[in-house]
Design a protein around this motif. Structure first.
Motif, PDB file in Angstrom:
ATOM      1  N   THR A   1      27.334  22.515 -20.221  1.00 48.87           N
ATOM      2  CA  THR A   1      26.205  23.391 -20.528  1.00 48.87           C
ATOM      3  C   THR A   1      25.345  22.881 -21.668  1.00 48.87           C
ATOM      4  O   THR A   1      24.126  23.012 -21.641  1.00 48.87           O
ATOM      5  CB  THR A   1      26.706  24.810 -20.893  1.00 48.87           C
TER       6      THR A   1
ATOM      7  N   GLU B   1      21.089  23.530 -25.374  1.00 54.52           N
ATOM      8  CA  GLU B   1      21.275  23.742 -23.943  1.00 54.52           C
ATOM      9  C   GLU B   1      20.582  22.594 -23.207  1.00 54.52           C
ATOM     10  O   GLU B   1      19.391  22.368 -23.404  1.00 54.52           O
ATOM     11  CB  GLU B   1      20.657  25.078 -23.515  1.00 54.52           C
TER      12      GLU B   1
ATOM     13  N   SER C   1      19.716  22.322 -20.201  1.00 57.69           N
ATOM     14  CA  SER C   1      18.824  22.713 -19.113  1.00 57.69           C
ATOM     15  C   SER C   1      17.364  22.567 -19.509  1.00 57.69           C
ATOM     16  O   SER C   1      16.479  22.548 -18.652  1.00 57.69           O
ATOM     17  CB  SER C   1      19.099  24.168 -18.708  1.00 57.69           C
TER      18      SER C   1
ATOM     19  N   THR D   1      32.479  26.058 -21.049  1.00 56.23           N
ATOM     20  CA  THR D   1      32.150  26.549 -19.710  1.00 56.23           C
ATOM     21  C   THR D   1      33.422  26.702 -18.886  1.00 56.23           C
ATOM     22  O   THR D   1      33.578  27.655 -18.122  1.00 56.23           O
ATOM     23  CB  THR D   1      31.180  25.582 -19.019  1.00 56.23           C
TER      24      THR D   1
END
Length: 256
Positions: free
Chosen positions: A10, A30, A32, A132
């Protein structure tokens, strides 16, 4: 001065190490959001312009190209990806050896280096990494990696519950404390259940692991907590929040 990175499922954890085994700077992003990673690297460069090398480990292959290109653009150097063969083990009993997450090898290795070791006082290091996924990894103090188990992480199990039932999904922010076990609304009931599920599972799993180690090897075990919610101190043990990064440090920098 070195920039070390731990690319998890993550987040990307960045740290600056100099001559000691503790980071002098630490950031978690993060992964992402590519822009956040680029900005974090630029912030590091602004504060620490004398970087001699960049080393990273990864369990999220999709992020590697982004990380490497961002480092090259920012620092004009190619980062070195730490692999299983870089870690100085006596043995690795996992089958196949490179199937175990590199983070699990690095964290258990670092726990032994930090605790100290000798032939007269052998022990097993049990590292619980609460990210995670919650992993329990065991390494003997002679640097033989035994294996362990993989459990759904707290947030992962909570998300899975909402995916396969009619229960709603709520975005969970940072988990700062162990919640009340008695809750009178759906959101708090689900979050509390996920956390207590982790607490119960980890405690029982560690108890059985210690029993197995004692029966098979007749040595004691030392327990260490690391990872995203290790701040909850779910067990009475030592908490080392930077074990994966310290594993990179011990293998790639201090041993040189």
């Amino acid at each position: 001065m070195y920039l070390l990175a731990d690319i998890g499922n993550t987040r990307v954890k960045l740290a600056i190490f100099e001559k000691a085994n503790l980071p002098i700077c630490y950031k978690a992003i993060e992964h992402s959001n590519a822009l956040d990673l680029v900005n974090a690297l630029n912030d590091v460069k602004k504060d620490y312009d004398c970087i001699d090398g960049v080393f990273y480990s990864s369990v999220s292959l999709k992020v590697n190209d982004l990380f490497e290109s961002s480092v090259e653009d920012c620092f004009s150097m190619k980062p070195y990806r730490v692999m299983h063969n870089d870690i100085k083990l006596k043995d690795n009993l996992y089958k196949p050896k490179d199937a175990v997450g590199i983070d699990r090898i690095l964290s258990t290795y670092a726990s032994i280096k930090l605790e100290g070791y000798n032939d007269k006082d052998k022990y097993a290091s049990i590292v619980i990494d609460m990210g995670t996924a919650t992993t329990i990894s065991i390494m003997l103090s002679d640097f033989t990696f035994l294996g362990g188990m993989i459990i759904s992480g707290t947030k992962t199990s909570y998300q899975a519950l909402s995916n396969i039932t009619s229960l709603p999904y709520y975005e969970i922010g940072p988990i700062e404390s162990i919640p009340n076990p008695v809750n009178n609304n759906i959101k708090d009931a689900i979050m509390s259940g996920a956390i207590y599920n982790t607490i119960g599972t980890v405690n029982y799993a560690v108890m059985e692991t210690k029993k197995y180690i004692k029966n098979k090897y007749n040595i004691k075990s030392k327990i260490f907590l690391t990872g995203g919610i290790s701040n909850l101190r779910l067990l009475k043990c030592k908490v080392y929040p930077f074990l994966v990064l310290q594993g990179i440090y011990f293998n790639m920098i201090s041993n040189k």
